[in-house]
Design a protein around this motif. Structure first.
Motif, PDB file in Angstrom:
ATOM      1  N   LEU A 184       0.690  -1.202  -0.092  1.00 27.25           N
ATOM      2  CA  LEU A 184      -0.178  -0.052  -0.029  1.00 27.25           C
ATOM      3  C   LEU A 184       0.816   1.278   0.052  1.00 27.25           C
ATOM      4  CD1 LEU A 184      -2.801  -0.946   2.623  1.00 27.25           C
ATOM      5  CD2 LEU A 184      -3.236  -0.707   0.137  1.00 27.25           C
ATOM      6  N   VAL A 185       1.875   1.189   0.735  1.00 24.60           N
ATOM      7  CA  VAL A 185       2.874   2.583   0.848  1.00 24.60           C
ATOM      8  C   VAL A 185       3.331   2.553  -0.495  1.00 24.60           C
ATOM      9  CG1 VAL A 185       5.095   3.367   1.922  1.00 24.60           C
ATOM     10  CG2 VAL A 185       3.210   2.328   3.501  1.00 24.60           C
ATOM     11  N   GLY A 186       3.907   1.390  -1.154  1.00 28.07           N
ATOM     12  CA  GLY A 186       4.611   1.497  -2.285  1.00 28.07           C
ATOM     13  C   GLY A 186       3.533   2.304  -3.238  1.00 28.07           C
ATOM     14  N   GLY A 187       2.099   1.651  -3.335  1.00 31.38           N
ATOM     15  CA  GLY A 187       1.323   2.382  -4.234  1.00 31.38           C
ATOM     16  C   GLY A 187       1.008   4.020  -4.188  1.00 31.38           C
ATOM     17  N   VAL A 188       0.758   4.396  -2.646  1.00 30.03           N
ATOM     18  CA  VAL A 188       1.073   5.592  -2.432  1.00 30.03           C
ATOM     19  C   VAL A 188       2.269   6.534  -2.881  1.00 30.03           C
ATOM     20  CG1 VAL A 188       1.037   7.390  -0.504  1.00 30.03           C
ATOM     21  CG2 VAL A 188      -0.600   5.295  -0.562  1.00 30.03           C
ATOM     22  N   ASN A 189       3.343   6.005  -2.545  1.00 30.01           N
ATOM     23  CA  ASN A 189       4.694   6.546  -3.149  1.00 30.01           C
ATOM     24  C   ASN A 189       4.801   6.488  -4.441  1.00 30.01           C
ATOM     25  OD1 ASN A 189       7.253   7.418  -2.551  1.00 30.01           O
ATOM     26  ND2 ASN A 189       7.985   5.383  -3.412  1.00 30.01           N
ATOM     27  N   THR A 190       4.275   5.643  -5.253  1.00 31.53           N
ATOM     28  CA  THR A 190       4.169   5.951  -6.797  1.00 31.53           C
ATOM     29  C   THR A 190       3.558   6.998  -7.226  1.00 31.53           C
ATOM     30  OG1 THR A 190       4.678   3.351  -7.087  1.00 31.53           O
ATOM     31  CG2 THR A 190       3.805   4.404  -8.893  1.00 31.53           C
ATOM     32  N   GLY A 191       2.342   7.176  -6.677  1.00 28.91           N
ATOM     33  CA  GLY A 191       1.512   8.122  -6.950  1.00 28.91           C
ATOM     34  C   GLY A 191       1.781   9.482  -6.347  1.00 28.91           C
ATOM     35  N   THR A 192       2.560   9.533  -5.366  1.00 33.89           N
ATOM     36  CA  THR A 192       3.007  10.753  -4.750  1.00 33.89           C
ATOM     37  C   THR A 192       4.025  11.193  -5.859  1.00 33.89           C
ATOM     38  OG1 THR A 192       2.759  10.043  -2.605  1.00 33.89           O
ATOM     39  CG2 THR A 192       4.252  11.880  -2.990  1.00 33.89           C
TER      40      THR A 192
ATOM     41  N   THR B 165      15.889  -4.508  -9.886  1.00 35.30           N
ATOM     42  CA  THR B 165      15.192  -4.350 -11.289  1.00 35.30           C
ATOM     43  C   THR B 165      15.918  -4.228 -12.470  1.00 35.30           C
ATOM     44  OG1 THR B 165      14.836  -2.117 -10.752  1.00 35.30           O
ATOM     45  CG2 THR B 165      13.260  -3.619 -10.087  1.00 35.30           C
ATOM     46  N   SER B 166      16.911  -3.490 -12.346  1.00 34.17           N
ATOM     47  CA  SER B 166      17.922  -3.339 -13.591  1.00 34.17           C
ATOM     48  C   SER B 166      18.503  -4.875 -14.084  1.00 34.17           C
ATOM     49  CB  SER B 166      19.179  -2.500 -13.290  1.00 34.17           C
ATOM     50  OG  SER B 166      18.472  -1.091 -13.043  1.00 34.17           O
ATOM     51  N   VAL B 167      19.217  -5.294 -12.978  1.00 31.29           N
ATOM     52  CA  VAL B 167      19.679  -6.849 -13.486  1.00 31.29           C
ATOM     53  C   VAL B 167      18.505  -7.542 -13.938  1.00 31.29           C
ATOM     54  CG1 VAL B 167      20.851  -8.844 -12.334  1.00 31.29           C
ATOM     55  CG2 VAL B 167      21.798  -6.700 -12.005  1.00 31.29           C
ATOM     56  N   GLY B 168      17.330  -7.670 -13.244  1.00 32.58           N
ATOM     57  CA  GLY B 168      16.176  -8.383 -13.622  1.00 32.58           C
ATOM     58  C   GLY B 168      15.650  -7.943 -15.132  1.00 32.58           C
ATOM     59  N   VAL B 169      15.866  -6.826 -15.440  1.00 34.13           N
ATOM     60  CA  VAL B 169      15.514  -6.521 -16.797  1.00 34.13           C
ATOM     61  C   VAL B 169      16.127  -6.899 -17.511  1.00 34.13           C
ATOM     62  CG1 VAL B 169      15.153  -4.646 -18.411  1.00 34.13           C
ATOM     63  CG2 VAL B 169      13.956  -4.370 -16.202  1.00 34.13           C
ATOM     64  N   PHE B 170      17.694  -6.822 -17.524  1.00 33.91           N
ATOM     65  CA  PHE B 170      18.486  -7.314 -18.409  1.00 33.91           C
ATOM     66  C   PHE B 170      18.360  -8.920 -18.618  1.00 33.91           C
ATOM     67  CE2 PHE B 170      22.716  -9.153 -19.369  1.00 33.91           C
ATOM     68  CZ  PHE B 170      22.775  -8.677 -20.494  1.00 33.91           C
ATOM     69  N   VAL B 171      18.399  -9.520 -17.443  1.00 32.90           N
ATOM     70  CA  VAL B 171      18.184 -10.946 -17.540  1.00 32.90           C
ATOM     71  C   VAL B 171      17.139 -11.511 -18.085  1.00 32.90           C
ATOM     72  CG1 VAL B 171      17.987 -12.966 -15.986  1.00 32.90           C
ATOM     73  CG2 VAL B 171      19.697 -11.448 -15.379  1.00 32.90           C
TER      74      VAL B 171
ATOM     75  N   PRO C 225      10.405  -4.911 -17.281  1.00 32.38           N
ATOM     76  CA  PRO C 225      10.267  -3.940 -16.198  1.00 32.38           C
ATOM     77  C   PRO C 225       9.361  -4.413 -14.935  1.00 32.38           C
ATOM     78  CG  PRO C 225      10.517  -2.557 -18.096  1.00 32.38           C
ATOM     79  CD  PRO C 225      10.123  -4.173 -18.603  1.00 32.38           C
ATOM     80  N   LEU C 226       8.258  -4.548 -15.430  1.00 36.09           N
ATOM     81  CA  LEU C 226       6.839  -4.946 -14.513  1.00 36.09           C
ATOM     82  C   LEU C 226       7.256  -5.975 -13.794  1.00 36.09           C
ATOM     83  CD1 LEU C 226       3.903  -3.977 -16.867  1.00 36.09           C
ATOM     84  CD2 LEU C 226       5.031  -2.490 -14.851  1.00 36.09           C
ATOM     85  N   VAL C 227       7.846  -7.040 -14.492  1.00 38.10           N
ATOM     86  CA  VAL C 227       8.100  -8.113 -13.863  1.00 38.10           C
ATOM     87  C   VAL C 227       9.188  -8.136 -12.736  1.00 38.10           C
ATOM     88  CG1 VAL C 227       9.044 -10.779 -14.481  1.00 38.10           C
ATOM     89  CG2 VAL C 227       7.159  -9.861 -15.828  1.00 38.10           C
ATOM     90  N   ALA C 228      10.273  -7.563 -13.397  1.00 32.09           N
ATOM     91  CA  ALA C 228      11.544  -7.332 -12.509  1.00 32.09           C
ATOM     92  C   ALA C 228      10.854  -6.419 -11.114  1.00 32.09           C
ATOM     93  CB  ALA C 228      12.380  -6.456 -13.167  1.00 32.09           C
ATOM     94  N   ALA C 229      10.165  -5.631 -11.294  1.00 32.68           N
ATOM     95  CA  ALA C 229       9.799  -4.591 -10.117  1.00 32.68           C
ATOM     96  C   ALA C 229       8.857  -5.541  -9.038  1.00 32.68           C
ATOM     97  CB  ALA C 229       8.698  -3.565 -10.798  1.00 32.68           C
ATOM     98  N   VAL C 230       8.221  -6.389  -9.750  1.00 33.14           N
ATOM     99  CA  VAL C 230       7.536  -7.325  -8.766  1.00 33.14           C
ATOM    100  C   VAL C 230       8.330  -8.338  -7.855  1.00 33.14           C
ATOM    101  CG1 VAL C 230       5.748  -9.259  -8.880  1.00 33.14           C
ATOM    102  CG2 VAL C 230       5.256  -7.207 -10.059  1.00 33.14           C
ATOM    103  N   GLY C 231       9.564  -8.659  -8.804  1.00 25.08           N
ATOM    104  CA  GLY C 231      10.504  -9.523  -8.085  1.00 25.08           C
ATOM    105  C   GLY C 231      11.200  -9.063  -7.046  1.00 25.08           C
ATOM    106  N   ALA C 232      11.541  -7.491  -7.239  1.00 24.37           N
ATOM    107  CA  ALA C 232      12.201  -6.711  -6.401  1.00 24.37           C
ATOM    108  C   ALA C 232      11.625  -6.542  -4.919  1.00 24.37           C
ATOM    109  CB  ALA C 232      12.489  -5.523  -6.979  1.00 24.37           C
ATOM    110  N   ILE C 233      10.321  -6.625  -4.987  1.00 23.08           N
ATOM    111  CA  ILE C 233       9.554  -6.332  -4.010  1.00 23.08           C
ATOM    112  C   ILE C 233       9.984  -7.128  -2.455  1.00 23.08           C
ATOM    113  CG2 ILE C 233       7.174  -6.511  -2.692  1.00 23.08           C
ATOM    114  CD1 ILE C 233       6.020  -5.564  -5.660  1.00 23.08           C
ATOM    115  N   PRO C 234       9.964  -8.282  -2.544  1.00 21.28           N
ATOM    116  CA  PRO C 234      10.385  -8.997  -1.580  1.00 21.28           C
ATOM    117  C   PRO C 234      12.018  -8.612  -1.010  1.00 21.28           C
ATOM    118  CG  PRO C 234       9.758 -10.711  -3.022  1.00 21.28           C
ATOM    119  CD  PRO C 234       9.854  -9.176  -3.838  1.00 21.28           C
ATOM    120  N   VAL C 235      12.587  -8.116  -1.817  1.00 18.23           N
ATOM    121  CA  VAL C 235      14.189  -7.746  -1.441  1.00 18.23           C
ATOM    122  C   VAL C 235      14.109  -6.519  -0.816  1.00 18.23           C
ATOM    123  CG1 VAL C 235      16.399  -7.252  -2.428  1.00 18.23           C
ATOM    124  CG2 VAL C 235      15.132  -9.226  -3.393  1.00 18.23           C
TER     125      VAL C 235
END
Length: 127
Positions: free
Chosen positions: A6-14, A75-81, A94-104
């Motif tokens: 939720l904070v990530g969503g608010v942060n993106t909107g901000t 996310t940068s490494v994820g996008v490249f891979v 980029p969307l897949v990599a962003a989702v993969g970065a959330i746990p980290v």
């Protein structure tokens, strides 16, 4: 993890709202940088008070940008891979990599923001 999302969503909107508002009178890159900093500061306080229910400190505030740097690297490494080795399309990667970065990012921000004994930290207590 839900609160973190939720904070990530608010942060993106901000970020995007600030960027659009600033881009009206600043070139795109300065508008991007200022919006990024504003959203990162907001993210720090939202994650501190709402996500992890702990008190902010200067130490946490100064370490918090490491979560954004980590997110960028992952996310940068994820996008490249994904694009180069996984055959994933450039628009989707980029969307897949962003989702993969959330746990980290979650683990790192939790470690930074709960380092001084906040709720959820080992031995932490409500202050």
């Amino acid at each position: 993890m839900l609160r973190f999302g939720l904070v990530g969503g608010v942060n993106t909107g901000t970020f995007y709202g600030c960027y659009l508002a600033l881009h009206g009178w600043l070139p795109y890159y300065p508008a991007y940088v200022v919006a990024f900093v504003v959203s990162m500061v907001g993210s720090f306080f939202l994650n501190t008070y709402f996500t992890y229910r702990t008190r902010p400190s200067w130490r946490k505030f100064l370490l918090f940008p490491l979560t954004n740097l980590t997110n960028f690297v992952v996310t940068s490494v994820g996008v490249f891979v994904l694009v180069e080795w996984g055959g994933v399309g450039e628009r989707v990667a980029p969307l897949v990599a962003a989702v993969g970065a959330i746990p980290v990012t979650y683990v790192l921000s939790r470690r930074i923001l709960l380092a001084e004994g906040g709720v959820g930290a080992p031995g932490g207590r409500l202050r």
